[in-house]
Scaffold this motif. Structure first.
Motif, PDB file in Angstrom:
ATOM      1  N   ARG A 121       6.171 104.320 -34.420  1.00 35.57           N
ATOM      2  CA  ARG A 121       7.397 105.031 -34.777  1.00 35.57           C
ATOM      3  C   ARG A 121       7.036 106.445 -35.210  1.00 35.57           C
ATOM      4  NH1 ARG A 121      10.791 103.410 -40.085  1.00 35.57           N
ATOM      5  NH2 ARG A 121       9.322 104.919 -40.986  1.00 35.57           N
ATOM      6  N   ILE A 122       7.851 107.414 -34.793  1.00 36.20           N
ATOM      7  CA  ILE A 122       7.573 108.809 -35.113  1.00 36.20           C
ATOM      8  C   ILE A 122       8.492 109.321 -36.220  1.00 36.20           C
ATOM      9  CG2 ILE A 122       7.277 111.136 -34.184  1.00 36.20           C
ATOM     10  CD1 ILE A 122       5.416 109.025 -32.951  1.00 36.20           C
ATOM     11  N   THR A 123       9.792 109.115 -36.082  1.00 36.08           N
ATOM     12  CA  THR A 123      10.747 109.587 -37.075  1.00 36.08           C
ATOM     13  C   THR A 123      11.743 108.471 -37.392  1.00 36.08           C
ATOM     14  OG1 THR A 123      12.319 110.449 -35.425  1.00 36.08           O
ATOM     15  CG2 THR A 123      10.602 111.958 -36.186  1.00 36.08           C
ATOM     16  N   ALA A 124      12.447 108.612 -38.494  1.00 39.45           N
ATOM     17  CA  ALA A 124      13.502 107.658 -38.867  1.00 39.45           C
ATOM     18  C   ALA A 124      14.496 108.398 -39.747  1.00 39.45           C
ATOM     19  CB  ALA A 124      12.925 106.457 -39.603  1.00 39.45           C
ATOM     20  N   ASP A 125      15.575 108.868 -39.137  1.00 36.72           N
ATOM     21  CA  ASP A 125      16.538 109.728 -39.831  1.00 36.72           C
ATOM     22  C   ASP A 125      17.885 109.044 -39.997  1.00 36.72           C
ATOM     23  OD1 ASP A 125      14.686 111.883 -39.730  1.00 36.72           O
ATOM     24  OD2 ASP A 125      15.284 112.273 -37.670  1.00 36.72           O
ATOM     25  N   PRO A 126      18.448 109.109 -41.199  1.00 33.26           N
ATOM     26  CA  PRO A 126      19.830 108.662 -41.343  1.00 33.26           C
ATOM     27  C   PRO A 126      20.748 109.567 -40.522  1.00 33.26           C
ATOM     28  CG  PRO A 126      18.767 108.932 -43.486  1.00 33.26           C
ATOM     29  CD  PRO A 126      17.879 109.567 -42.471  1.00 33.26           C
ATOM     30  N   THR A 127      21.764 108.991 -39.920  1.00 31.47           N
ATOM     31  CA  THR A 127      22.712 109.810 -39.181  1.00 31.47           C
ATOM     32  C   THR A 127      23.610 110.595 -40.133  1.00 31.47           C
ATOM     33  OG1 THR A 127      23.911 107.726 -38.941  1.00 31.47           O
ATOM     34  CG2 THR A 127      22.851 108.592 -36.985  1.00 31.47           C
ATOM     35  N   VAL A 128      24.208 111.657 -39.602  1.00 31.05           N
ATOM     36  CA  VAL A 128      25.064 112.547 -40.372  1.00 31.05           C
ATOM     37  C   VAL A 128      26.437 112.579 -39.708  1.00 31.05           C
ATOM     38  CG1 VAL A 128      25.373 114.899 -41.226  1.00 31.05           C
ATOM     39  CG2 VAL A 128      23.077 113.938 -41.017  1.00 31.05           C
ATOM     40  N   ALA A 204      28.724 111.073 -35.136  1.00 29.06           N
ATOM     41  CA  ALA A 204      27.531 110.703 -35.894  1.00 29.06           C
ATOM     42  C   ALA A 204      26.343 111.257 -35.129  1.00 29.06           C
ATOM     43  CB  ALA A 204      27.415 109.185 -36.021  1.00 29.06           C
ATOM     44  N   SER A 205      25.479 112.017 -35.795  1.00 28.86           N
ATOM     45  CA  SER A 205      24.361 112.661 -35.124  1.00 28.86           C
ATOM     46  C   SER A 205      23.106 112.541 -35.960  1.00 28.86           C
ATOM     47  CB  SER A 205      24.673 114.147 -34.888  1.00 28.86           C
ATOM     48  OG  SER A 205      23.531 114.852 -34.418  1.00 28.86           O
ATOM     49  N   GLY A 206      21.964 112.542 -35.297  1.00 30.01           N
ATOM     50  CA  GLY A 206      20.724 112.699 -36.028  1.00 30.01           C
ATOM     51  C   GLY A 206      20.710 114.066 -36.682  1.00 30.01           C
ATOM     52  N   PRO A 207      20.074 114.202 -37.833  1.00 27.10           N
ATOM     53  CA  PRO A 207      20.083 115.486 -38.529  1.00 27.10           C
ATOM     54  C   PRO A 207      19.381 116.591 -37.766  1.00 27.10           C
ATOM     55  CG  PRO A 207      18.570 113.959 -39.584  1.00 27.10           C
ATOM     56  CD  PRO A 207      19.341 113.169 -38.576  1.00 27.10           C
ATOM     57  N   GLY A 208      18.375 116.241 -36.954  1.00 24.92           N
ATOM     58  CA  GLY A 208      17.644 117.262 -36.219  1.00 24.92           C
ATOM     59  C   GLY A 208      18.517 118.132 -35.341  1.00 24.92           C
ATOM     60  N   PRO A 209      19.238 117.532 -34.390  1.00 20.73           N
ATOM     61  CA  PRO A 209      20.096 118.342 -33.516  1.00 20.73           C
ATOM     62  C   PRO A 209      21.233 119.031 -34.258  1.00 20.73           C
ATOM     63  CG  PRO A 209      19.681 116.184 -32.543  1.00 20.73           C
ATOM     64  CD  PRO A 209      19.185 116.125 -33.958  1.00 20.73           C
ATOM     65  N   ALA A 210      21.628 118.515 -35.432  1.00 19.79           N
ATOM     66  CA  ALA A 210      22.806 119.041 -36.126  1.00 19.79           C
ATOM     67  C   ALA A 210      22.501 120.170 -37.089  1.00 19.79           C
ATOM     68  CB  ALA A 210      23.485 117.909 -36.902  1.00 19.79           C
ATOM     69  N   LEU A 211      21.286 120.211 -37.634  1.00 22.82           N
ATOM     70  CA  LEU A 211      20.986 121.082 -38.771  1.00 22.82           C
ATOM     71  C   LEU A 211      21.294 122.548 -38.501  1.00 22.82           C
ATOM     72  CD1 LEU A 211      19.894 121.310 -41.626  1.00 22.82           C
ATOM     73  CD2 LEU A 211      17.592 121.496 -40.666  1.00 22.82           C
ATOM     74  N   ALA A 290      13.371 121.085 -37.252  1.00 23.62           N
ATOM     75  CA  ALA A 290      14.497 120.422 -36.593  1.00 23.62           C
ATOM     76  C   ALA A 290      15.263 119.505 -37.547  1.00 23.62           C
ATOM     77  CB  ALA A 290      14.005 119.612 -35.400  1.00 23.62           C
ATOM     78  N   GLY A 291      14.776 119.365 -38.780  1.00 18.34           N
ATOM     79  CA  GLY A 291      15.444 118.490 -39.736  1.00 18.34           C
ATOM     80  C   GLY A 291      15.153 117.030 -39.515  1.00 18.34           C
ATOM     81  N   SER A 292      14.034 116.726 -38.867  1.00 19.55           N
ATOM     82  CA  SER A 292      13.682 115.342 -38.541  1.00 19.55           C
ATOM     83  C   SER A 292      12.212 115.108 -38.872  1.00 19.55           C
ATOM     84  CB  SER A 292      13.953 115.074 -37.055  1.00 19.55           C
ATOM     85  OG  SER A 292      13.775 113.721 -36.737  1.00 19.55           O
ATOM     86  N   PRO A 293      11.861 114.974 -40.149  1.00 23.55           N
ATOM     87  CA  PRO A 293      10.457 114.880 -40.543  1.00 23.55           C
ATOM     88  C   PRO A 293       9.786 113.610 -40.041  1.00 23.55           C
ATOM     89  CG  PRO A 293      11.882 114.405 -42.403  1.00 23.55           C
ATOM     90  CD  PRO A 293      12.770 114.899 -41.306  1.00 23.55           C
ATOM     91  N   ILE A 294       8.484 113.679 -39.923  1.00 18.68           N
ATOM     92  CA  ILE A 294       7.693 112.539 -39.464  1.00 18.68           C
ATOM     93  C   ILE A 294       7.821 111.372 -40.450  1.00 18.68           C
ATOM     94  CG2 ILE A 294       5.327 111.724 -39.088  1.00 18.68           C
ATOM     95  CD1 ILE A 294       4.697 114.584 -38.067  1.00 18.68           C
ATOM     96  N   ALA A 295       8.029 110.188 -39.897  1.00 14.52           N
ATOM     97  CA  ALA A 295       8.061 108.951 -40.687  1.00 14.52           C
ATOM     98  C   ALA A 295       7.254 107.915 -39.916  1.00 14.52           C
ATOM     99  CB  ALA A 295       9.492 108.479 -40.911  1.00 14.52           C
ATOM    100  N   TYR A 296       5.951 108.151 -39.816  1.00 11.70           N
ATOM    101  CA  TYR A 296       5.084 107.410 -38.908  1.00 11.70           C
ATOM    102  C   TYR A 296       4.858 105.972 -39.379  1.00 11.70           C
ATOM    103  CZ  TYR A 296       1.102 106.370 -35.896  1.00 11.70           C
ATOM    104  OH  TYR A 296       0.269 105.801 -34.967  1.00 11.70           O
ATOM    105  N   GLN A 297       4.926 105.065 -38.412  1.00 13.76           N
ATOM    106  CA  GLN A 297       4.556 103.668 -38.624  1.00 13.76           C
ATOM    107  C   GLN A 297       3.874 103.144 -37.371  1.00 13.76           C
ATOM    108  OE1 GLN A 297       7.988 101.280 -39.582  1.00 13.76           O
ATOM    109  NE2 GLN A 297       7.835 101.675 -41.770  1.00 13.76           N
ATOM    110  N   GLU A 298       2.975 102.191 -37.552  1.00 12.62           N
ATOM    111  CA  GLU A 298       2.337 101.534 -36.413  1.00 12.62           C
ATOM    112  C   GLU A 298       1.945 100.127 -36.828  1.00 12.62           C
ATOM    113  OE1 GLU A 298      -2.339 102.266 -36.657  1.00 12.62           O
ATOM    114  OE2 GLU A 298      -1.282 104.030 -35.889  1.00 12.62           O
TER     115      GLU A 298
END
Length: 324
Positions: A121-128, A204-211, A290-298
């Motif tokens: 997983r690369i990112t995990a953003d709450p929608t806005v 409802a959008s991811g914060p990255g495209p919306a910021l 982009a307003g979508s920080p890394i939230a790495y998981q593996e």
């Protein structure tokens, strides 16, 4: 990994020794498939990730957008691709939802999640929750009050039926007890464009495209789906704060490959993703901007998250039911 280690791993997996050519992986460009149009959350994440992987591999990693059917077309194309590591998928949280939605609609799913191996997983953003800046609603409470007076009159867009954006909005409308008109698009990018043009009332959008659009004053954010307020959206309350404790949703992005991809190749890709997420400042800067920080998981951590999140989303889709 040494040649001997690779050959032992291949032998343990029951693969022919000819496959030991994979020890040089990648020896040619690797395609990163985004099953949505440009401009959405998967695309915003895939492009800087691909650029960072190029710096690690010394090979081109082109991003190929294959939109259609809410993500099904591009995702199923990766499921059918050769399992050699040269075709990867940048998926959204709708990855497990789409097969279930096909079953609800009475169709045979074009792919199943068992056809994929999760890498990371690369990112995990709450929608806005977004509305145009000139919209009459300055709060969720005002929108809900208006929607109750005019059932079905306020529109919202999504990346397609049962997409992440559809499911997030369905959670909210169900909790608020309102009826809004769903308008599906081919991806989050086109839906965002429609919102900016005034064709839609909400999204409802991811914060990255919306910021950037919020900062420029073109859009207004009324709420977010997270447990806590988002960086860059500090003045925007969460739905939990607003009295909707069950309205919590995340758009995550993650890399998958066909399930039969050799384990050494999966490990090499995972290692590269871990490396860039931990130390590539260009990638970190691009996603932060982009307003979508890394939230790495593996590994087991990502597997556990994926299973739990997928189960919750599938339940939400089942509540939506069949869409005519």
């Amino acid at each position: 990994m040494s040649r001997r280690d690779v050959m032992m791993a291949l032998a343990a997996a029951g693969l022919p020794m000819a496959a030991s050519a994979q020890e040089a992986w990648p020896s040619r460009p690797m395609q990163m498939t985004v099953p949505f149009p440009p401009g959405g959350q998967a695309d915003v994440t895939a492009r800087p990730v691909a650029a960072a992987l190029e710096r690690v591999f010394g090979q081109a990693v082109p991003v190929v957008n294959r939109p259609g059917a809410g993500g099904i077309l591009g995702t199923s194309s990766v499921a059918r691709a050769p399992a050699d590591g040269y075709t990867a998928l940048m998926a959204l949280s709708s990855h497990a939802v789409l097969p279930e939605s096909e079953r609800i609609q009475g169709r045979t799913p074009a792919y199943t999640i068992e056809q994929f191996a999760p890498i990371a997983r690369i990112t995990a953003d709450p929608t806005v929750f977004l509305v145009p800046a000139d919209a009459p609603w300055r709060s969720i409470e005002e929108l809900v009050e208006d929607a109750k007076k005019r059932p079905g009159a306020i529109t919202f867009g999504s990346a397609g039926n049962y997409s992440t954006l559809h499911v997030a909005m369905a959670m909210f409308t169900g909790s608020a007890g309102i009826d809004m008109l769903h308008v599906p698009y081919q991806g989050g990018g086109p839906a965002l464009t429609a919102l900016l043009s005034g064709t839609l009332h909400a999204l409802a959008s991811g914060p990255g495209p919306a910021l950037a659009h919020v900062k420029e004053g073109r859009l207004r954010a009324l709420a977010s789906w997270g447990q806590e307020r988002l960086p860059g959206f500090e003045d925007v309350p969460t739905f939990i704060e607003l009295g909707h404790p069950e309205v919590e949703f995340y758009i995550w992005t993650a890399v998958f490959v066909p399930a039969a991809t050799p384990a050494p190749v999966q490990d090499r890709l995972r290692q590269a993703l871990r490396q860039i997420c931990e130390s590539d400042e260009g990638l970190r800067r691009a996603l932060d901007t982009a307003g979508s920080p890394i939230a790495y998981q593996e590994g087991a951590e990502f597997d556990r998250f994926f299973q739990q999140d997928s189960a919750r989303l599938i339940r939400a889709v089942q509540r939506i039911g069949k869409v005519d």
